[in-house]
Design a protein around this motif. Structure first.
Motif, PDB file in Angstrom:
ATOM      1  N   ARG A  45      44.283  40.542  48.041  1.00 57.85           N
ATOM      2  CA  ARG A  45      42.876  40.131  47.941  1.00 57.85           C
ATOM      3  C   ARG A  45      42.321  40.442  46.551  1.00 57.85           C
ATOM      4  O   ARG A  45      41.497  39.699  46.022  1.00 57.85           O
ATOM      5  CB  ARG A  45      42.045  40.855  49.000  1.00 57.85           C
ATOM      6  CG  ARG A  45      42.283  40.397  50.428  1.00 57.85           C
ATOM      7  CD  ARG A  45      41.583  39.073  50.701  1.00 57.85           C
ATOM      8  NE  ARG A  45      40.157  39.148  50.478  1.00 57.85           N
ATOM      9  CZ  ARG A  45      39.271  39.570  51.388  1.00 57.85           C
ATOM     10  NH1 ARG A  45      39.690  39.933  52.583  1.00 57.85           N
ATOM     11  NH2 ARG A  45      37.983  39.616  51.119  1.00 57.85           N
ATOM     12  N   PHE A  46      42.787  41.522  45.977  1.00 59.50           N
ATOM     13  CA  PHE A  46      42.330  41.887  44.625  1.00 59.50           C
ATOM     14  C   PHE A  46      42.811  40.847  43.615  1.00 59.50           C
ATOM     15  O   PHE A  46      42.050  40.404  42.751  1.00 59.50           O
ATOM     16  CB  PHE A  46      42.843  43.279  44.261  1.00 59.50           C
ATOM     17  CG  PHE A  46      42.252  43.827  42.995  1.00 59.50           C
ATOM     18  CD1 PHE A  46      41.057  44.533  43.011  1.00 59.50           C
ATOM     19  CD2 PHE A  46      42.885  43.634  41.775  1.00 59.50           C
ATOM     20  CE1 PHE A  46      40.499  45.026  41.843  1.00 59.50           C
ATOM     21  CE2 PHE A  46      42.332  44.129  40.607  1.00 59.50           C
ATOM     22  CZ  PHE A  46      41.143  44.829  40.635  1.00 59.50           C
ATOM     23  N   ARG A  47      44.084  40.461  43.731  1.00 61.36           N
ATOM     24  CA  ARG A  47      44.618  39.431  42.822  1.00 61.36           C
ATOM     25  C   ARG A  47      43.835  38.139  42.963  1.00 61.36           C
ATOM     26  O   ARG A  47      43.515  37.469  41.983  1.00 61.36           O
ATOM     27  CB  ARG A  47      46.101  39.180  43.118  1.00 61.36           C
ATOM     28  CG  ARG A  47      47.037  40.218  42.599  1.00 61.36           C
ATOM     29  CD  ARG A  47      48.482  39.722  42.673  1.00 61.36           C
ATOM     30  NE  ARG A  47      48.879  39.354  44.024  1.00 61.36           N
ATOM     31  CZ  ARG A  47      49.350  40.209  44.930  1.00 61.36           C
ATOM     32  NH1 ARG A  47      49.481  41.471  44.627  1.00 61.36           N
ATOM     33  NH2 ARG A  47      49.693  39.799  46.132  1.00 61.36           N
ATOM     34  N   ALA A  48      43.525  37.777  44.200  1.00 66.22           N
ATOM     35  CA  ALA A  48      42.806  36.529  44.449  1.00 66.22           C
ATOM     36  C   ALA A  48      41.405  36.554  43.828  1.00 66.22           C
ATOM     37  O   ALA A  48      40.846  35.506  43.492  1.00 66.22           O
ATOM     38  CB  ALA A  48      42.712  36.281  45.950  1.00 66.22           C
ATOM     39  N   GLY A  49      40.854  37.744  43.674  1.00 72.82           N
ATOM     40  CA  GLY A  49      39.504  37.853  43.102  1.00 72.82           C
ATOM     41  C   GLY A  49      39.443  37.531  41.621  1.00 72.82           C
ATOM     42  O   GLY A  49      38.380  37.162  41.102  1.00 72.82           O
ATOM     43  N   GLY A  50      40.577  37.666  40.934  1.00 67.80           N
ATOM     44  CA  GLY A  50      40.634  37.303  39.516  1.00 67.80           C
ATOM     45  C   GLY A  50      39.819  38.202  38.606  1.00 67.80           C
ATOM     46  O   GLY A  50      39.409  39.307  38.986  1.00 67.80           O
ATOM     47  N   THR A  51      39.584  37.689  37.404  1.00 71.39           N
ATOM     48  CA  THR A  51      38.901  38.472  36.374  1.00 71.39           C
ATOM     49  C   THR A  51      37.473  38.827  36.776  1.00 71.39           C
ATOM     50  O   THR A  51      36.984  39.929  36.482  1.00 71.39           O
ATOM     51  CB  THR A  51      38.864  37.676  35.060  1.00 71.39           C
ATOM     52  OG1 THR A  51      40.204  37.353  34.685  1.00 71.39           O
ATOM     53  CG2 THR A  51      38.231  38.488  33.943  1.00 71.39           C
ATOM     54  N   SER A  52      36.816  37.916  37.459  1.00 70.86           N
ATOM     55  CA  SER A  52      35.422  38.189  37.814  1.00 70.86           C
ATOM     56  C   SER A  52      35.310  39.393  38.744  1.00 70.86           C
ATOM     57  O   SER A  52      34.370  40.189  38.641  1.00 70.86           O
ATOM     58  CB  SER A  52      34.782  36.958  38.460  1.00 70.86           C
ATOM     59  OG  SER A  52      35.479  36.599  39.642  1.00 70.86           O
ATOM     60  N   LEU A  53      36.290  39.550  39.622  1.00 72.60           N
ATOM     61  CA  LEU A  53      36.264  40.703  40.524  1.00 72.60           C
ATOM     62  C   LEU A  53      36.475  42.007  39.743  1.00 72.60           C
ATOM     63  O   LEU A  53      35.808  43.010  40.012  1.00 72.60           O
ATOM     64  CB  LEU A  53      37.338  40.557  41.610  1.00 72.60           C
ATOM     65  CG  LEU A  53      37.381  41.686  42.641  1.00 72.60           C
ATOM     66  CD1 LEU A  53      36.072  41.754  43.428  1.00 72.60           C
ATOM     67  CD2 LEU A  53      38.556  41.498  43.604  1.00 72.60           C
ATOM     68  N   VAL A  54      37.364  41.943  38.766  1.00 70.94           N
ATOM     69  CA  VAL A  54      37.587  43.134  37.934  1.00 70.94           C
ATOM     70  C   VAL A  54      36.297  43.512  37.197  1.00 70.94           C
ATOM     71  O   VAL A  54      35.940  44.696  37.096  1.00 70.94           O
ATOM     72  CB  VAL A  54      38.731  42.884  36.928  1.00 70.94           C
ATOM     73  CG1 VAL A  54      38.879  44.068  35.973  1.00 70.94           C
ATOM     74  CG2 VAL A  54      40.037  42.638  37.658  1.00 70.94           C
ATOM     75  N   LEU A  55      35.585  42.489  36.709  1.00 65.90           N
ATOM     76  CA  LEU A  55      34.337  42.758  35.988  1.00 65.90           C
ATOM     77  C   LEU A  55      33.274  43.357  36.919  1.00 65.90           C
ATOM     78  O   LEU A  55      32.479  44.207  36.505  1.00 65.90           O
ATOM     79  CB  LEU A  55      33.813  41.466  35.354  1.00 65.90           C
ATOM     80  CG  LEU A  55      34.619  40.971  34.159  1.00 65.90           C
ATOM     81  CD1 LEU A  55      34.103  39.610  33.696  1.00 65.90           C
ATOM     82  CD2 LEU A  55      34.571  41.972  33.011  1.00 65.90           C
ATOM     83  N   ILE A  56      33.275  42.899  38.158  1.00 71.35           N
ATOM     84  CA  ILE A  56      32.316  43.475  39.112  1.00 71.35           C
ATOM     85  C   ILE A  56      32.645  44.940  39.359  1.00 71.35           C
ATOM     86  O   ILE A  56      31.755  45.791  39.392  1.00 71.35           O
ATOM     87  CB  ILE A  56      32.318  42.691  40.438  1.00 71.35           C
ATOM     88  CG1 ILE A  56      31.799  41.278  40.219  1.00 71.35           C
ATOM     89  CG2 ILE A  56      31.445  43.398  41.476  1.00 71.35           C
ATOM     90  CD1 ILE A  56      31.960  40.371  41.430  1.00 71.35           C
ATOM     91  N   TRP A  57      33.948  45.253  39.485  1.00 80.36           N
ATOM     92  CA  TRP A  57      34.354  46.648  39.668  1.00 80.36           C
ATOM     93  C   TRP A  57      33.988  47.478  38.441  1.00 80.36           C
ATOM     94  O   TRP A  57      33.556  48.623  38.545  1.00 80.36           O
ATOM     95  CB  TRP A  57      35.859  46.743  39.944  1.00 80.36           C
ATOM     96  CG  TRP A  57      36.197  46.604  41.387  1.00 80.36           C
ATOM     97  CD1 TRP A  57      36.843  45.567  41.983  1.00 80.36           C
ATOM     98  CD2 TRP A  57      35.900  47.541  42.427  1.00 80.36           C
ATOM     99  NE1 TRP A  57      36.955  45.799  43.329  1.00 80.36           N
ATOM    100  CE2 TRP A  57      36.395  46.997  43.625  1.00 80.36           C
ATOM    101  CE3 TRP A  57      35.257  48.780  42.465  1.00 80.36           C
ATOM    102  CZ2 TRP A  57      36.271  47.661  44.847  1.00 80.36           C
ATOM    103  CZ3 TRP A  57      35.127  49.437  43.669  1.00 80.36           C
ATOM    104  CH2 TRP A  57      35.636  48.866  44.846  1.00 80.36           C
ATOM    105  N   TRP A  58      34.153  46.891  37.280  1.00 73.41           N
ATOM    106  CA  TRP A  58      33.805  47.585  36.043  1.00 73.41           C
ATOM    107  C   TRP A  58      32.300  47.876  36.006  1.00 73.41           C
ATOM    108  O   TRP A  58      31.853  48.969  35.657  1.00 73.41           O
ATOM    109  CB  TRP A  58      34.236  46.729  34.852  1.00 73.41           C
ATOM    110  CG  TRP A  58      33.869  47.255  33.492  1.00 73.41           C
ATOM    111  CD1 TRP A  58      33.182  46.582  32.525  1.00 73.41           C
ATOM    112  CD2 TRP A  58      34.171  48.540  32.940  1.00 73.41           C
ATOM    113  NE1 TRP A  58      33.038  47.376  31.405  1.00 73.41           N
ATOM    114  CE2 TRP A  58      33.628  48.586  31.642  1.00 73.41           C
ATOM    115  CE3 TRP A  58      34.833  49.646  33.429  1.00 73.41           C
ATOM    116  CZ2 TRP A  58      33.738  49.696  30.819  1.00 73.41           C
ATOM    117  CZ3 TRP A  58      34.936  50.770  32.611  1.00 73.41           C
ATOM    118  CH2 TRP A  58      34.394  50.776  31.321  1.00 73.41           C
ATOM    119  N   SER A  59      31.508  46.892  36.412  1.00 75.62           N
ATOM    120  CA  SER A  59      30.063  47.089  36.459  1.00 75.62           C
ATOM    121  C   SER A  59      29.689  48.175  37.467  1.00 75.62           C
ATOM    122  O   SER A  59      28.794  49.000  37.214  1.00 75.62           O
ATOM    123  CB  SER A  59      29.361  45.781  36.859  1.00 75.62           C
ATOM    124  OG  SER A  59      29.691  44.749  35.978  1.00 75.62           O
TER     125      SER A  59
END
Lengths: 181, 64
Positions: A45-59
């Motif tokens: 599910r994390f992979r499917a979230g892509g870069t935008s999901l990583v940015l949300i986690w970073w935020s």
């Protein structure tokens, strides 16, 4: 602009930012309920979230770090209170913010690597086991408001509850939360 | 409670929320691992929402 005004604005903005990022993660990643699932499913599910999901986690992680200026500014704004109490409260608040940040920052930095490793078709069973094991210590101190709550792996929790095997293999489950989390 | 920058009630509410959050942190501690403590499980989301609202209220009180 006075210190009190800045403190007031920051004290309003930080919880809004934190809850906003949390709401985005809930909508995009089914967080924190997803923490009940086995490692491989969480990583997929994390992979499917892509870069935008990583940015949300970073935020989300940065919003935890924003608690540091919040605590310091708030302490400065109420400087007519007992100085010893203020020093203690400020220290505890800063430490809590750092713990929260450390609990969350693994998501934009460590988890992408684990997700890529898990998806590697050439990965050996030993490597997959290592990815699974790596998730446990890195997630054991996760700290988000609801991570501890929804991370619970109880078979009696209804249709979305994992079976006993999943419960044993749900290293993404957070085991503690405090501000944090 | 001691400061004149915000109403005393703000401090009183904060004193209540703090221990509640500490209680929530015990959800998976000791004998509560691995299945969690039901009381903390139910209290955690409520405590964090109240805590967030308390922060916003504190900010508004500082600006007032």
């Amino acid at each position: 602009m006075s210190h009190t005004t800045i403190a007031g604005l920051v004290v309003i903005a930080v919880p809004l930012a934190f809850n906003g990022a949390f709401a985005l993660l809930a909508a995009r990643f089914d967080y924190p309920d997803i923490l009940r699932l086995p490692t491989s499913e969480v990583l997929a599910r994390f992979r499917a979230g892509g870069t935008s999901l990583v940015l949300i986690w970073w935020s989300f992680a940065l919003s935890a770090l924003l608690m540091v200026p919040l605590v310091v500014l708030l302490s400065s704004a109420i400087d007519d209170a007992d100085s010893t109490l203020l020093a203690l409260a400020t220290s505890v608040g800063v430490l809590a913010a750092l713990v929260q940040f450390l609990g969350l920052v693994r998501w934009p930095f460590l988890v992408p690597y684990l997700a890529r490793s898990d998806a590697d078709p050439d990965a050996s069973p030993a490597r997959r086991e290592a990815v699974d094991a790596s998730s446990s210590p890195s997630t054991a101190t996760s700290a988000s408001p609801s991570a501890s709550t929804s991370g619970t792996c109880s078979p009696a929790r209804g249709p979305r509850s994992p079976d006993a095997r999943s419960c044993r293999r749900a290293p993404f489950r957070a085991s503690s939360a405090s501000w944090e989390s | 409670v001691q400061t004149s920058a915000v109403p005393g009630l703000v401090g009183v509410v904060g004193i209540v929320i703090g221990p509640a959050l500490m209680l929530c942190a015990l959800e998976f501690v000791g004998g509560n691992e691995p299945h969690g403590w039901k009381v903390a499980e139910r209290l955690t989301p409520i405590a964090y929402v109240v805590w967030s609202l308390w922060l916003v209220a504190t900010g508004i009180a500082l600006l007032a």
